[in-house]
Every structure is written in C-alpha cells, then in structure tokens.
Write an enzyme that holds these catalytic residues in place. Structure first.
Site, PDB file in Angstrom:
ATOM      1  N   CYS A 117      -1.989  -0.011  -6.177  1.00  0.00           N
ATOM      2  CA  CYS A 117      -2.982  -1.610  -5.193  1.00  0.00           C
ATOM      3  C   CYS A 117      -3.091  -2.471  -5.453  1.00  0.00           C
ATOM      4  CB  CYS A 117      -4.738  -1.026  -5.016  1.00  0.00           C
ATOM      5  SG  CYS A 117      -5.704  -1.770  -4.175  1.00  0.00           S
ATOM      6  N   CYS A 120       0.854  -1.200  -0.172  1.00  0.00           N
ATOM      7  CA  CYS A 120      -0.065  -0.315  -0.297  1.00  0.00           C
ATOM      8  C   CYS A 120       1.120   0.697   0.138  1.00  0.00           C
ATOM      9  CB  CYS A 120      -0.695  -0.360   1.621  1.00  0.00           C
ATOM     10  SG  CYS A 120      -1.167   1.593   2.006  1.00  0.00           S
ATOM     11  N   CYS A 127       1.062   3.454   3.518  1.00  0.00           N
ATOM     12  CA  CYS A 127       1.296   2.561   4.850  1.00  0.00           C
ATOM     13  C   CYS A 127       2.115   2.754   3.398  1.00  0.00           C
ATOM     14  CB  CYS A 127       1.083   1.025   4.461  1.00  0.00           C
ATOM     15  SG  CYS A 127      -0.984   0.619   4.546  1.00  0.00           S
ATOM     16  N   CYS A 159      -6.408  -4.158  -6.291  1.00  0.00           N
ATOM     17  CA  CYS A 159      -6.550  -4.225  -7.586  1.00  0.00           C
ATOM     18  C   CYS A 159      -6.295  -4.668  -8.828  1.00  0.00           C
ATOM     19  CB  CYS A 159      -6.540  -2.400  -8.144  1.00  0.00           C
ATOM     20  SG  CYS A 159      -7.182  -1.313  -6.709  1.00  0.00           S
TER      21      CYS A 159
END
Length: 493
Positions: free
Chosen positions: A402, A55, A58, A405
């Site tokens: 992502c 991420c 993150c 995704c």
C-alpha cells in the site's frame, strides 16, 4: 534512486498490465474530475471503478474489468477513475479504499457493487441491472425454460395483469433484481402442476440440486418487498447450496460449513451429488443448530483456502475438505478424512457444537525482538498486545504493497518514538494481509487505524483524522485514559 524506483514499479506494472489487456481499444471509459459528472449523467447505467495504480487489488482486477467491459459492450458501460489524480471526484463519493466499485444511474450514485470480481461474475451481476426486473412468461414452455436453470428462480403466479399482487411483486423484483432471478405469469393454470391454485410466489431451486432431503420448491402467498425478502432469505439457499465465487458474498453473514471437492455440475452431476448427499444426510441431524452448509469446487476457492486455512492445492484432493467459518470470522478445519459413511463429519460437528474445537488462526510468527517504537502485532499476540486491559493502544492495519501505508510509516515511527517512554500507551501496527484481523475491526482499506482504550477493549474506535504526528498527538491527548508522557514531560488531558 532505489526508493523512487520501488515506489514507481507497481504503477509501471499496472500501466503495462492495462496496456496488455486493453491494447488501443479499451472498452472502459477513463473519466476524471473534468468530465465525470457530465458523462455519467448521460448514461442510464454505468459501473465505475475508483482505483489507485499502486493498489495490488486494483492491478489484479484490471484484466477482469477490461474483459467484462468487452463482453458488456452495447449493454452496460464500465468506467474507471484514477483517485491519485482525481481526488475531487473520489472524495465526493466517499472513496476511502481501493478498488471501490459503484453503480450509477442517470448520474446518481445508485448502489455499491458488492459482487465478486471475475469478468464473468461482473457481467452476470450487471446484466441483472438492465432490462425488466421480472421476465413475463406466456406459455408453459417459457416457465419450464426459466426454472430449468443453473440458478434458482422466483416465479409469481397471478390471475391477470391488473392484479394488485402482481404490482407488489414487480416492485419487489425491482428492489432485489441484483440478488435473484424473477419471472411472472398471468395465467394461473401454468402453476397447477406446482401446487398453485391461487395467486402465489414459488421459489424453484435449481434442478441439479434436487434431493430427497428437501423440497425442490417453496411457496408463499405473502407478496410484498419485505415479506418476499424474508422468504427468500430463509429458503433460497436450501439445506446445502452450491457455493460459487458469485454467491459467496450472499452467505458471509452466516455461520457456514463448506465441503470443498471436485464439484462439477456441468459434466459430473451424479459424482458431485454423491458427496453432497453425504453432507446433507449429516446436516439433517443438526437442523436445530445455527449452521449453514454448502459444497464448492476446491480449485475455484483454492486462493481463499490458502489465505484463510493455509491449505495448499496438493493437500488431500480425493475427498472433501471440510471447513467452518462463522459470521464473527472464527475458523475451523476438519483434520480427519471425510468418510463416505459421514461418521467423521458427524463427530466433527458434535465437537463444534460442544465448543471443543480449536479455532484456526492465520498468523505470522510472534517477533522475537519487539522493542522498536512501533510494536509489531500478529494474530498470535493480538490478545496480549492489543487487549491488555491496562494499556491504551493505537493500532494501524496495513498492507506491505500500500502506497499510503508506506507514506505513513516514517510519521507513525516518529509518533512511536515520541511516546516510547509512556508505559500506558502502545503504538502498534499489524500486517492485515498475513494475519487474521479480529471481526470487531472493520478494515475496508489500508491503512486503517483504530484506538483501543484501556478498560474498554470491546469498544475500538476508528481514527478518521489527519495523519501527521501532531494530529495523532492531539487526538491521543483527548482520547487517552491517562495523561500522555512525551519524553520528560507529562501532558495533561
């Protein structure tokens, strides 16, 4: 080999970033399914980050979180859980986007962390969750020190420590300690010079924001959690507060005009208030209108300005940059230069309230060729593609970085191929990092998928099922406004 390395690289970079900021002595507890419950149960207060190594948000948070943990050592514990390998814990607390931060008290999920994510802001936010919710003031010197602060202060003046009103005030301060600074005194004489003669609560705005355009204090005698929450909500910001990354979340539910310039209340109070007073002078002319005002340091918000308004750091630095962002997410930017007499701002607001300003929309270019099985939606063709009243639309909001995704992409493409002959339904996707997402679509994480039925474009429905082709088809057979057409076969509802 290339594909595998491409997926592995973000995780590797995240690990390297963690190693560089953590060294061998990280102050962040690393918890998992085996020890989360037992460890957190033994801690009075702990902030937990639920994350995924791939991420991007993150990765950006990691060094700030580590720095905050170091600064909070001995006061508040910070912990983290990798949700890619600890799905049981993350599922138990409803984690569906990264990073998710939660505050736990004695093992119980107490509240979500809604503050900003710089190290200093995390430290400031979490310190409000330890110690007493209201500071006891014993002398006038204590009172003066409390109100002479960079932030607003809320002080309760009471007749004794047995006062029932004091008990109510302490209950309210406990409920709102993460949003405001509270203090109290049981000597009413301390409030005389502030117009307090009987039990009351006074809001003291920061001294640096004192202005002839508004009172520096506000008083109320209605002392309960609900009444104080309403009182502070109505008055704590004043006519034109100083907006920071630590306070912006508190104003996101308001229509807000911000003047961005070299705001510096540490070294140049007079210069900062020169422009703020000019904003306030114009704002007083529109008090009856529903709009809030603020000033902010442009450098501090440069990343947001680039993302929301495509404004670079070198565009017009000498005078305030004026923007408006409504609670619905509509955005406007003043093209004229801010003039010291305020006339340009006055004209801008007159056009805004008259509905004559063109909205600013962040959008990728509309695709020249959009014939694939999954249609590409951008902000500039959203109305045409998604809000076509004659078509059902399933739209995925995604981020290029992502991992989930990327895993969904071949499945979603196959779904689009199976329904490519059906003229009544559109399978679509939109990069939510480079396009403005309409406010009625809540996208807390990626991917987020919505079904937007024909004839009901004001009622999008979030898809929460499994993400295999047959799962999508089963859902669409149930929700579509017309029978699905799969290749040469029409499916009855």
């Amino acid at each position: 080999m290339t594909t595998t390395m491409g997926l592995f690289l973000p995780v590797l970079l995240f690990a390297l970033a963690q190693e560089s900021v953590c060294g061998a002595a990280s102050e962040v507890l690393d918890l998992g399914d085996s020890d989360f419950g037992s460890t957190v149960a033994e801690l009075d207060t702990v902030l937990v980050e639920f994350f995924a190594p791939w991420c991007g948000h993150c990765q950006k948070l990691a060094p700030e979180y580590e720095t905050a943990a170091t600064k909070l050592k001995g006061k508040v514990i910070l912990a983290k859980v990798d949700c890619t390998v600890n799905s049981e814990t993350c599922g138990r607390f409803g984690v569906n986007g990264y990073p998710t931060l939660k505050i736990f008290r004695n093992g119980e999920d107490s509240s979500s962390y809604e503050g900003p994510r710089s190290a200093d802001d995390i430290v400031s936010y979490m310190l409000k969750h330890v110690g007493p919710s209201s500071v006891a003031l014993h002398t006038e010197e204590d009172l003066n020190a409390f109100i002479n602060n960079f932030e607003a202060g809320v002080v309760g003046f009471f007749s004794s420590d047995k006062s029932t009103q004091l008990a109510e005030f302490l209950k309210a301060s406990g409920a709102m300690r993460d949003s405001h600074r509270f203090a109290h005194t049981t000597d009413l004489s301390h409030g005389l010079k502030h117009g307090v003669e009987s039990e009351a609560v006074v809001l003291f705005r920061p001294p640096r924001l004192n202005s002839k355009f508004e009172d520096s204090t506000m008083k109320t005698t209605a002392i309960s959690t609900s009444s104080l929450r309403q009182f502070l909500g109505d008055h704590v910001f004043g006519l034109c507060p100083h907006l920071t990354t630590g306070s912006i979340d508190k104003m996101k539910d308001r229509d807000l005009l911000v003047a961005y310039y070299n705001v510096d209340y540490q070294h140049n109070i007079k210069g900062t208030n020169y422009w703020r007073n000019r904003v306030m002078k114009v704002a007083t002319q529109f008090r009856s209108q529903e709009l809030n005002y603020a000033v902010a340091n442009r450098a501090e918000f440069q990343e947001d300005l680039e993302e929301d308004f495509s404004v670079g750091p070198s565009d017009g630095q000498d005078v305030p940059l004026i923007t408006i962002k409504t609670k619905e997410g509509h955005k406007y930017i003043m093209q004229e230069e801010f003039t010291p007499d305020g006339k340009s701002l006055e004209g801008f607001l007159e056009r805004y309230f008259a509905g004559k300003l063109k909205r600013h929309v962040k959008s990728e270019a509309v695709p020249e060729n959009n014939t694939g099985p999954v249609k590409v939606v951008v902000a500039d063709n959203f109305e045409e593609m998604v809000n076509d009243p004659s078509k059902d639309v399933l739209i995925e909001f995604y981020a290029p970085w992502c991992g989930h995704c990327k895993s969904l992409e071949p499945i979603y493409t196959e779904l689009g191929e199976k329904l490519s002959a059906d003229d009544n339904i559109v399978i679509a996707k939109m990069d939510a990092t480079t396009n403005d997402v309409p406010s009625m679509f809540d996208v807390p994480g990626f991917p987020t998928i919505f079904f937007v039925p024909a004839g009901q474009k004001d009622q999008p429905r979030k898809y929460v099922g499994e993400r295999e082709v047959n799962d999508f088809l089963t859902y669409l057979k149930k929700e579509a406004t017309r029978p699905l057409f799969l290749g040469t076969t029409r499916e009855d509802l």
